[in-house]
Write a protein that holds these residues in place. Structure first.
Motif, mmCIF file in Angstrom:
data_model
loop_
_atom_site.group_PDB
_atom_site.id
_atom_site.type_symbol
_atom_site.label_atom_id
_atom_site.label_comp_id
_atom_site.label_asym_id
_atom_site.label_seq_id
_atom_site.Cartn_x
_atom_site.Cartn_y
_atom_site.Cartn_z
ATOM 1 N N UNK A 146 0.823 -1.213 0.000
ATOM 2 C CA UNK A 146 0.000 0.000 0.000
ATOM 3 C C UNK A 146 0.853 1.257 0.000
ATOM 4 N N UNK A 147 1.921 1.249 0.800
ATOM 5 C CA UNK A 147 2.781 2.425 0.890
ATOM 6 C C UNK A 147 3.476 2.712 -0.449
ATOM 7 N N UNK A 148 4.085 1.672 -1.023
ATOM 8 C CA UNK A 148 4.813 1.856 -2.291
ATOM 9 C C UNK A 148 3.841 2.194 -3.420
ATOM 10 N N UNK A 149 2.706 1.515 -3.469
ATOM 11 C CA UNK A 149 1.740 1.761 -4.535
ATOM 12 C C UNK A 149 1.199 3.174 -4.513
ATOM 13 N N UNK A 150 0.817 3.667 -3.338
ATOM 14 C CA UNK A 150 0.302 5.041 -3.242
ATOM 15 C C UNK A 150 1.369 6.065 -3.607
ATOM 16 N N UNK A 152 7.205 -5.117 -7.758
ATOM 17 C CA UNK A 152 7.720 -6.460 -8.026
ATOM 18 C C UNK A 152 8.872 -6.792 -7.081
ATOM 19 N N UNK A 153 9.729 -5.821 -6.815
ATOM 20 C CA UNK A 153 10.856 -6.034 -5.912
ATOM 21 C C UNK A 153 10.370 -6.301 -4.485
ATOM 22 N N UNK A 154 9.332 -5.581 -4.076
ATOM 23 C CA UNK A 154 8.770 -5.802 -2.744
ATOM 24 C C UNK A 154 8.255 -7.229 -2.619
ATOM 25 N N UNK A 155 7.592 -7.708 -3.650
ATOM 26 C CA UNK A 155 7.059 -9.061 -3.597
ATOM 27 C C UNK A 155 8.171 -10.104 -3.668
ATOM 28 N N UNK A 156 9.231 -9.807 -4.396
ATOM 29 C CA UNK A 156 10.355 -10.744 -4.444
ATOM 30 C C UNK A 156 11.032 -10.862 -3.084
ATOM 31 N N UNK A 157 11.119 -9.761 -2.363
ATOM 32 C CA UNK A 157 11.812 -9.758 -1.078
ATOM 33 C C UNK A 157 10.953 -10.297 0.060
ATOM 34 N N UNK A 158 9.650 -10.003 0.063
ATOM 35 C CA UNK A 158 8.799 -10.373 1.195
ATOM 36 C C UNK A 158 7.686 -11.350 0.831
#
Length: 457
Positions: free
Chosen positions: A197-201, A228-234
């Motif tokens: 939510x934070x990165x998307x907004x 995509x990077x956030x999802x790869x990491x977490x």
């Protein structure tokens, strides 16, 4: 006053002492009914039409004021309660694990969200190319953010909190997944949701502020790469939650209203073989300790009634602090479920646990659960030969008490000697199981379940 009395019909003076609403309703009704017979001269068509259209609302008195009934229906008046009077959170019934949602792997979740977001088109009617492109980029980033965050929010709401589970299911989570792992994974999933939510907004806002078509495209690509990077990491947290859901959903369902026969004993004494004989359960049967790696539930039907039969991991002679999770699963079943106990003894020396240790384990469990209905079974009796006791090399038989010596020869008093291989004693065992389960059913039915929130008279 004379004019008023001439306007009122008979029996309407007494209504003057009534509440205004009741008086007005009665007045309109009586006047309307009277006019159908002999309308007075002063009753004009205009007044008659106004009275027909007049509606009144019943308004009960609440705290010295009138409130419409519809208001009370929509918003109930609640009396504030102090925290001290609030009861403990209600525990869910068993079966919460079977209600868990289907969790999508992280890579599939991201691919699906990205595919859906690319279909989003800019708002129609924007002629300026730069404005149209930044509108499209902001809407696609917002859509990607929501497609990722909403499933994560759904997981957080659908997976139950441990404190609201039945004590038996709380024990299963702790002993199967490890203490704290369940909450840790849910916490990581929630942290991933907040990060998305934070990165998307942030990047959707940057894209909406772009000054040119090229800048809007670059910021859109940058936002997609960042998510995509956030999802790869977490995203590993989502995969861990998927594994947890598979493990918990595979747990056997237990009915608290159905009597349960729990087979207990040392490892490799023949519990699983008896489960296969007595019920529909098909556990693994091998000649080594701890064949049973979890709780296995079967069912038996006697006189058109359905009962549960549970195979449990074996118990070793040691204190509770030193027991492994498999042994703790057995104790959790006995502690939290309404069960009758079928305790299995092996006097042949094949199981790997000495008869002296089996006796001490048996005495400890029998004393701890002395209120339970109980059946003692000596298994593999076809291997006992003439009933000669089996002495382990490490045992000092000279120091044994008389009770242990008698146990080593015949098992507990009143025990049933059975052999799955020769079928010796199986008919007697089945008859005894039927009797005990019927008694357990009557015990469950006779229990009075009192709601603690309702005060006794």
């Amino acid at each position: 006053m004379k004019l008023a009395s001439s306007l009122l019909f008979p029996n309407q003076w007494r209504l003057l002492a009534s509440p205004p609403q009741l008086y007005l309703q009665a007045f309109v009704f009586s006047t309307a009914s009277s006019t159908t017979k002999s309308p007075p001269t002063f009753w004009s068509p205009t007044l008659r039409r106004q009275c027909r259209n007049l509606q009144t609302a019943v308004s009960p008195v609440v705290t010295s004021s009138y409130l419409p009934t519809s208001y009370i229906t929509q918003k109930q008046i609640e009396t504030p309660t102090s925290p001290e009077k609030e009861g403990p959170p209600m525990q869910e019934s068993l079966g919460a694990f079977q209600k868990l949602p289907m969790v999508m792997p992280s890579i599939d979740l991201y691919s699906s969200a990205l595919r859906k977001s690319k279909r989003v088109q800019p708002t129609k009617g924007i002629a300026n190319i730069a404005k149209r492109e930044r509108n499209r980029g902001a809407k696609q980033l917002d859509a990607l953010m929501k497609e990722l965050a909403l499933p994560l929010k759904g997981y957080m709401e659908s997976f139950p909190r441990r404190r609201f589970l039945h004590p038996y299911e709380r024990s299963l989570i702790e002993l199967t997944l490890g203490d704290g792992n369940y909450e840790e994974v849910l916490g990581k999933v929630d942290a991933l949701r907040k990060k998305v939510l934070s990165v998307g907004k942030e990047h959707a806002s940057l894209c909406a502020k772009a000054l040119s078509k090229r800048e809007a495209e670059d910021r859109l690509s940058e936002g997609v790469e960042k998510l995509e990077l956030v999802f790869q990491q977490q995203g590993i947290a989502v995969d861990d939650l998927l594994s947890i859901a598979k493990v918990l959903r595979a747990m056997p369902v237990v009915d608290l209203e159905m009597p349960t026969l729990c087979l207990v004993g040392a490892p490799n004494v023949g519990k699983s073989s008896l489960v296969r004989i007595l019920s529909t359960g098909k556990p693994e049967i091998c000649n080594y300790p701890f064949t049973t790696r979890g709780i296995l539930m079967g069912h038996v039907i006697l006189n058109y009634q359905r009962f549960q039969v549970t195979d449990t991991p074996g118990l070793l002679r040691r204190c509770d602090e030193d027991r492994n999770n498999l042994e703790k699963l057995t104790l959790a079943v006995l502690t939290h479920l309404p069960t009758a106990v079928l305790y299995v003894h092996d006097l042949t020396g094949e199981c790997g646990t000495s008869t002296s240790d089996q006796f001490r384990i048996y005495k400890e469990i029998k004393e701890r659960f002395e209120d339970y209905l109980w059946i003692d079974v000596v298994s593999k009796c076809d291997l006992l030969g003439g009933g000669s006791p089996v002495i382990y090399a490490k045992e000092d038989a000279s120091n044994d008490e008389a009770e242990i010596i008698r146990y080593r020869e015949t098992g507990p008093d009143g025990s049933i000697h059975v052999s799955v291989k020769t079928e010796q004693g199986l008919s007697e065992l089945k008859s005894r199981v039927k009797e005990v389960l019927s008694s357990e059913m009557e015990k469950i039915k006779s229990e009075v379940r009192v709601d603690p929130t309702v005060p006794s008279s």
